[in-house]
Design an enzyme around this catalytic site. Structure first.
Site, short mmCIF file in Angstrom:
data_model
loop_
_atom_site.label_atom_id
_atom_site.label_comp_id
_atom_site.label_asym_id
_atom_site.label_seq_id
_atom_site.Cartn_x
_atom_site.Cartn_y
_atom_site.Cartn_z
CB SER A 86 38.00 40.64 48.85
OG SER A 86 37.88 40.71 50.58
CE1 TYR B 22 42.94 40.43 47.54
CE2 TYR B 22 41.33 41.31 49.71
CZ TYR B 22 41.69 40.60 48.59
OH TYR B 22 40.57 39.21 48.01
CE LYS C 222 40.18 41.12 44.99
NZ LYS C 222 39.94 40.31 44.04
#
Length: 122
Positions: free
Chosen positions: A75, A88, A92
């Protein structure tokens, strides 16, 4: 551990050629509000959830003397960081690091044992 022998593709077709790892969960809130439990859950699902299947696939290919392709999604959050997606983004970012390590993890194995990486860009 993710034993490749238990995957339906291996059981039905007898081999595995490609694997797509698209793992990740998030809770959107300011970075200073995450609890240790939330951090651990998100990071585990996002990073380990992508790495372990890729690791199992690599072991499977090495054991059968072949190669394959792993596409590990990431991401833009992992590249630039987003304050409301801190764990998160860290997970990533770890996916990005896994891609950079591919030649060091399997030195001399240049067949098709590699990782591709795709990033979602809004």
């Amino acid at each position: 551990m993710w034993p490749a022998a238990r995957w339906p593709a291996v059981n039905v077709f007898g081999h595995l050629d490609d694997l797509v790892c698209n793992a990740g969960i998030d809770i959107i809130k300011p970075a200073v509000e995450y609890t240790p439990e939330e951090w651990d859950r998100i990071l585990t699902e996002t990073l380990r959830g992508a790495f372990q299947p890729a690791q199992a696939a690599a072991r499977h290919w090495m054991a059968q003397g072949s190669g394959g392709s792993v596409t590990m999604t990431s991401s833009i959050a992992g590249a630039v960081g987003i304050p409301t997606l801190a764990p998160y983004a860290a997970g990533k970012g770890g996916s990005l690091a896994c891609r950079r390590l591919r030649h060091r993890i399997h030195p001399g194995r240049r067949r098709r044992l590699h990782r591709n990486l795709t990033c979602d860009i809004p």
